[in-house]
Scaffold this motif. Structure first.
Motif, mmCIF file in Angstrom:
data_model
loop_
_atom_site.group_PDB
_atom_site.id
_atom_site.type_symbol
_atom_site.label_atom_id
_atom_site.label_comp_id
_atom_site.label_asym_id
_atom_site.label_seq_id
_atom_site.Cartn_x
_atom_site.Cartn_y
_atom_site.Cartn_z
ATOM 1 N N ARG A 142 3.918 18.560 -0.104
ATOM 2 C CA ARG A 142 3.583 19.288 1.108
ATOM 3 C C ARG A 142 2.402 18.600 1.785
ATOM 4 N N VAL A 143 2.321 18.784 3.090
ATOM 5 C CA VAL A 143 1.217 18.152 3.825
ATOM 6 C C VAL A 143 -0.124 18.659 3.302
ATOM 7 N N SER A 144 -0.191 19.938 2.967
ATOM 8 C CA SER A 144 -1.442 20.508 2.472
ATOM 9 C C SER A 144 -1.859 19.918 1.123
ATOM 10 N N ASP A 145 -0.899 19.325 0.402
ATOM 11 C CA ASP A 145 -1.206 18.738 -0.907
ATOM 12 C C ASP A 145 -1.467 17.235 -0.832
ATOM 13 N N LEU A 146 -1.424 16.672 0.369
ATOM 14 C CA LEU A 146 -1.621 15.226 0.511
ATOM 15 C C LEU A 146 -2.973 14.749 -0.027
ATOM 16 N N PRO A 147 -4.093 15.432 0.267
ATOM 17 C CA PRO A 147 -5.383 14.959 -0.269
ATOM 18 C C PRO A 147 -5.381 14.817 -1.785
ATOM 19 N N THR A 148 -4.837 15.800 -2.472
ATOM 20 C CA THR A 148 -4.787 15.742 -3.938
ATOM 21 C C THR A 148 -3.882 14.610 -4.412
ATOM 22 N N GLU B 28 5.816 6.734 8.752
ATOM 23 C CA GLU B 28 7.042 6.666 9.542
ATOM 24 C C GLU B 28 7.719 8.030 9.542
ATOM 25 N N GLU B 29 8.514 8.273 10.579
ATOM 26 C CA GLU B 29 9.338 9.472 10.620
ATOM 27 C C GLU B 29 10.632 9.209 9.860
ATOM 28 N N ALA B 30 11.180 10.277 9.286
ATOM 29 C CA ALA B 30 12.429 10.146 8.538
ATOM 30 C C ALA B 30 13.542 9.643 9.451
ATOM 31 N N HIS B 31 14.456 8.892 8.897
ATOM 32 C CA HIS B 31 15.555 8.317 9.669
ATOM 33 C C HIS B 31 16.711 9.313 9.777
ATOM 34 N N GLU B 32 17.498 9.154 10.823
ATOM 35 C CA GLU B 32 18.706 9.957 11.046
ATOM 36 C C GLU B 32 18.408 11.457 10.987
ATOM 37 N N VAL B 33 17.362 11.861 11.677
ATOM 38 C CA VAL B 33 17.001 13.272 11.742
ATOM 39 C C VAL B 33 17.857 13.955 12.811
ATOM 40 N N ASN C 197 0.839 -1.200 0.000
ATOM 41 C CA ASN C 197 0.000 0.000 0.000
ATOM 42 C C ASN C 197 0.877 1.254 0.000
ATOM 43 N N PRO C 198 0.292 2.408 -0.264
ATOM 44 C CA PRO C 198 1.078 3.641 -0.111
ATOM 45 C C PRO C 198 1.549 3.804 1.330
ATOM 46 N N TYR C 199 2.722 4.387 1.490
ATOM 47 C CA TYR C 199 3.166 4.769 2.833
ATOM 48 C C TYR C 199 3.906 6.093 2.744
ATOM 49 N N ILE C 200 4.009 6.745 3.881
ATOM 50 C CA ILE C 200 4.537 8.110 3.927
ATOM 51 C C ILE C 200 5.718 8.184 4.885
ATOM 52 N N THR C 201 6.786 8.842 4.438
ATOM 53 C CA THR C 201 7.919 9.166 5.293
ATOM 54 C C THR C 201 7.850 10.658 5.593
ATOM 55 N N VAL C 202 7.684 10.991 6.863
ATOM 56 C CA VAL C 202 7.501 12.386 7.267
ATOM 57 C C VAL C 202 8.852 13.024 7.546
ATOM 58 N N GLN C 203 9.078 14.172 6.928
ATOM 59 C CA GLN C 203 10.300 14.934 7.145
ATOM 60 C C GLN C 203 9.946 16.295 7.733
ATOM 61 N N GLY C 204 10.957 17.138 7.911
ATOM 62 C CA GLY C 204 10.723 18.420 8.548
ATOM 63 C C GLY C 204 9.884 19.373 7.723
ATOM 64 N N GLY C 205 10.211 19.484 6.435
ATOM 65 C CA GLY C 205 9.508 20.456 5.607
ATOM 66 C C GLY C 205 8.542 19.858 4.607
ATOM 67 N N GLN D 80 10.320 19.693 14.785
ATOM 68 C CA GLN D 80 9.609 20.051 13.563
ATOM 69 C C GLN D 80 9.074 18.809 12.854
ATOM 70 N N VAL D 81 9.859 17.742 12.844
ATOM 71 C CA VAL D 81 9.410 16.499 12.219
ATOM 72 C C VAL D 81 8.199 15.948 12.971
ATOM 73 N N ARG D 82 8.227 16.057 14.289
ATOM 74 C CA ARG D 82 7.104 15.527 15.074
ATOM 75 C C ARG D 82 5.839 16.334 14.827
ATOM 76 N N ARG D 83 6.001 17.655 14.720
ATOM 77 C CA ARG D 83 4.830 18.489 14.417
ATOM 78 C C ARG D 83 4.272 18.155 13.042
ATOM 79 N N ASN D 84 5.163 17.920 12.097
ATOM 80 C CA ASN D 84 4.717 17.559 10.757
ATOM 81 C C ASN D 84 4.046 16.189 10.768
ATOM 82 N N MET D 85 4.547 15.299 11.610
ATOM 83 C CA MET D 85 3.952 13.971 11.760
ATOM 84 C C MET D 85 2.514 14.091 12.251
ATOM 85 N N GLU D 86 2.304 14.947 13.229
ATOM 86 C CA GLU D 86 0.962 15.143 13.767
ATOM 87 C C GLU D 86 0.030 15.727 12.706
#
Length: 202
Positions: free
Chosen positions: A137-143, A162-167, A94-102, A174-180
């Motif tokens: 961008r997170v705001s573009d995820l729905p599209t 998942e959160e990005a590795h070796e942050v 399935n699709p999966y997402i790696t969350v980074q800072g920006g 910032q990564v955690r806020r983006n994760m939320e």
């Protein structure tokens, strides 16, 4: 000509004194004006956003999310027995997402042109060879999610996150806020979020 000016009877001593005092007072006046202007200056105050514009933008975003949710509902509900059995993201179809800072990286496995199940996931037909990565961008995820073909959701409407590795330590908040933000966006779309930690499934 300068000699005639000095000897002119029309220029009396009091006028010379007044002229001298006027000249000496000019720098003081300029300094006082400068200090007055400096004392009256104020730091620029950012403009207050128009409340009606902010409400209109929020309403537009809510409408886009509602439309995206309707599209996502065309994908069947997730099959928990299938996705819970996956032990590694390398095997996740399935699709999966790696969350980074920006931004967030969306990983999508495109459909296999070979309809046979023989050798799927093996050395000759690895799943990773069909995976495509897209930074959004997170705001573009729905599209972005609505653009994924239905056959790329074999487990149903569920996404591993998942959160990005070796942050760096400084970037982790910032990564955690983006994760939320990502989790909230997916929840608003009616997508089941399957958090994946560095040590495996959450």
């Amino acid at each position: 000509m300068p000699r005639q000016f000095l000897s002119s009877p029309s220029l009396s001593r009091p006028s010379l004194l007044s002229h001298s005092l006027l000249r000496s007072s000019l720098p003081l006046s300029a300094l006082a004006l400068s200090l007055a202007l400096t004392g009256c200056s104020r730091p620029s105050i950012p403009s207050i956003p128009n409340v009606s514009e902010a409400n209109a933008l929020a309403a537009e975003q809510q409408q886009e999310t509602a439309l995206a949710r309707q599209q996502m509902e065309l994908i069947p509900p997730p099959s928990k027995t299938r996705y819970m059995a996956v032990k590694s993201l390398n095997l996740w179809e399935n699709p999966y997402i790696t969350v980074q800072g920006g931004m967030a990286t969306l990983h999508v496995v495109v459909a296999d042109a070979n309809t046979s199940n023989l050798g799927v996931g093996g050395m000759l037909r690895p799943i990773g060879a069909r995976r495509r990565d897209l930074n959004v961008r997170v705001s573009d995820l729905p599209t972005a999610l609505n653009a994924i073909p239905e056959d790329s959701w074999p487990y149903g409407r569920v996404i591993a996150v998942e959160e990005a590795h070796e942050v760096p330590v400084s970037a982790r908040p910032q990564v955690r806020r983006n994760m939320e933000s990502v989790i909230k966006t997916l929840s608003d779309l009616g997508v089941v979020v399957y958090e994946w930690s560095d040590n495996g499934r959450s």
